[in-house]
Each structure stands twice: as structure tokens, then as C-alpha cells.
Write a protein that holds these residues in place. Sequence first.
Motif, PDB file in Angstrom:
ATOM      1  N   GLY A  67      11.508  -1.730  -3.156  1.00 56.50           N
ATOM      2  CA  GLY A  67      10.843  -2.011  -4.426  1.00 56.50           C
ATOM      3  C   GLY A  67      11.731  -1.644  -5.592  1.00 56.50           C
ATOM      4  O   GLY A  67      12.449  -0.641  -5.547  1.00 56.50           O
ATOM      5  N   ASP A  68      11.702  -2.446  -6.627  1.00 58.53           N
ATOM      6  CA  ASP A  68      12.498  -2.178  -7.821  1.00 58.53           C
ATOM      7  C   ASP A  68      12.099  -0.827  -8.421  1.00 58.53           C
ATOM      8  O   ASP A  68      10.919  -0.466  -8.456  1.00 58.53           O
ATOM      9  CB  ASP A  68      12.274  -3.297  -8.851  1.00 58.53           C
ATOM     10  N   ALA A  81       9.800  -7.562 -12.291  1.00 61.04           N
ATOM     11  CA  ALA A  81      10.654  -7.126 -11.179  1.00 61.04           C
ATOM     12  C   ALA A  81       9.939  -6.084 -10.323  1.00 61.04           C
ATOM     13  O   ALA A  81      10.027  -6.102  -9.088  1.00 61.04           O
ATOM     14  CB  ALA A  81      11.966  -6.562 -11.712  1.00 61.04           C
ATOM     15  N   LYS A  84       7.103  -8.206  -8.388  1.00 60.21           N
ATOM     16  CA  LYS A  84       7.579  -9.186  -7.420  1.00 60.21           C
ATOM     17  C   LYS A  84       8.329  -8.536  -6.255  1.00 60.21           C
ATOM     18  O   LYS A  84       8.187  -8.965  -5.095  1.00 60.21           O
ATOM     19  CB  LYS A  84       8.480 -10.209  -8.116  1.00 60.21           C
ATOM     20  N   SER A  85       9.142  -7.516  -6.539  1.00 61.24           N
ATOM     21  CA  SER A  85       9.925  -6.887  -5.471  1.00 61.24           C
ATOM     22  C   SER A  85       9.010  -6.279  -4.413  1.00 61.24           C
ATOM     23  O   SER A  85       9.318  -6.328  -3.212  1.00 61.24           O
ATOM     24  CB  SER A  85      10.853  -5.815  -6.046  1.00 61.24           C
ATOM     25  N   ARG A  86       7.891  -5.740  -4.839  1.00 58.92           N
ATOM     26  CA  ARG A  86       6.965  -5.121  -3.892  1.00 58.92           C
ATOM     27  C   ARG A  86       6.162  -6.159  -3.109  1.00 58.92           C
ATOM     28  O   ARG A  86       6.007  -6.055  -1.893  1.00 58.92           O
ATOM     29  CB  ARG A  86       6.038  -4.151  -4.635  1.00 58.92           C
ATOM     30  N   THR A  89       8.642  -8.386  -0.677  1.00 58.52           N
ATOM     31  CA  THR A  89       9.149  -7.684   0.505  1.00 58.52           C
ATOM     32  C   THR A  89       8.031  -7.379   1.487  1.00 58.52           C
ATOM     33  O   THR A  89       8.196  -7.523   2.703  1.00 58.52           O
ATOM     34  CB  THR A  89       9.851  -6.374   0.097  1.00 58.52           C
TER      35      THR A  89
END
Length: 299
Positions: A67-68, A81, A84-86, A89
Motif C-alpha cells: 500500500g502507498d 494513490a 487504489k494501491s490498497r 493489490t
Amino acid sequence: MLNILITGGTGFVGQHLTSTLTAKDHHVFILTRFPDYHIDKDRTTYIAYDHPISKLPTIHGVINLAGDSLFGYWSKQKKDAIYKSRMETTQFLIDLMKQLEKKPDIFISGSAVGYYGMSKDLMFTEQTAKHGDDFLAGVVTEWEKTASQAETMGIRTVYSRFGVILGEDGAYPLMRMPVKMYAGGKIGNGEQWLSWIHIEDVVQLMLFCLFNDHISGPVNFTAPEPRRNKEFTKELAGILKRPYWLPAPASLIHTVLGDMGKLITKGQYVLPGKALEYNFQFLFPDLKAALMQLERGIK
């Protein structure tokens, strides 16, 4: 020996967890976008996200730590960010597990105490059903909802709700810097709660969840004694032999960090109810002992 698949394995928590798992003779497969940047070791294998499912051995557990970073000014781009990263993934891992002929026994999905929202007065445990209404609470709620798809596959699922992790990386170097530079003091009125945990307890509690078949659902990764910001800073100043005198206005924190500043100026009182219920033994339940151990390592 177990085969454990980890995302975020090259990060702060991931490195500590991988080191402990491999020392106990388990094999860790680290999913990374840049596998060529890393060298495989005896019990550590770096694999790309497009690694063929058929070439994976039986995976006994999946741990999602990707995660970011939350650190930085929360612009719209930064918030996107973080979100979306969480989600991406976690959904990737769900889709991967759907394709595995033999499902993992456990899925530990990273989460955060941000689920509960901010409060100076309320006490939160895993029994707290209502989530907060701020940005991070919304992210965490959707994050856990995405991860919960693993439960429909019969996979024991744990949501590791991390508090502020104290270690050589992460938040702690930033927290100690002003104190070390003789500019330590409370933030705002200093009454906000800090729900913290030592990195070694993070790793041990992660293993505790991994090997305890009775644990599922949300687990608060926090020490049993949250402290107020003013208490934390004063304790640290004493250990570093620095003055505790220069308060930082809450308005300045919000100007520098945007909405992220609320994490610092508001805080929350979170107890590790499930860890205590299952008699997990914290190595560092006391803040002073935790800080002293960290400072010995830094020196």
C-alpha cells in the motif's frame, strides 16, 4: 515448513516479518513489481506479479502488507494513490487465491486503526462495529470489504489493524527528529491519544495470528497502553536528554500535511482486545521500555 506469500515484503514491516519467518525455516515468496532488483536467498524467493500460478508451490498463507505510504501531503493525487494501491493489490490477491487449486489456510490483510475514525474521548476495540466517517476510515472499510472475499472461499481471514508502529523506519524517525534537534514539544494541546506498538510485537502478533486457528476477523495491532501525545513526547525527550518545551500548533501541522495532519492532531484510543483475549504476551507493553530499546539500537 510453510510457504508464505507476502506483498509488501520489501517494506518496513515486511522485511522484519520475512526475517523472522525464514529464521524459523519457513519459505517466503515475496510478490514485487521489480523482482530483478532483488537476490533470492535460501528461504526467500522474489516473484513478479505475473508469475505463473502453475509454478507456485502449495501456498499455506498469504499476507498483504502492500500500500502507498500514508506519509506526505494528502493532495487528491496522494489520496487516490493511497486508495487504489490498497484496493488493487488486495483484489489481485483475491483473484490469485481463486485460481489456486488448494486454497491457503489463512489470509492476513493489512488494515489500520484508522477504521475507527478520530476521537479524544472514545475507546475502541475490535468489538467496535461502527467505522469512522473520515477519508482514512473510508479507505480502510473498503479495504477490509475487498479482503473479506477470502472468507467466501473458506479461508480464515484476519484484518491486521495497525496502530503507529515504532521501529527504526516508518513513523518513529520523524517523531524523534524534532526532539533530537532540541525542538521537542506537544502537538496542539497534546491531549490526543497515540495508539502505538513496537515493531517486534507487530511481527510476533502476526505470527500469533498465523498459527492460531481460533483468531479471525479484525485484530488491533496496538500496545495495551495508549499514551497521549504530550506524554509520548515528554517520555522521549527524557530518554534523549533533550528539552520538552516547543509546542507545534495544530494549524501548522494541517498546513504542512493537509488532511493527514488529523492523524497527528486528533488521534484515537485503541486497545488490542483480541490479542489480550487470546493471551498474547507483548514484549513491549510499556512505552518507556519500547523507546529505550529503540534508542539503544539507533545508537
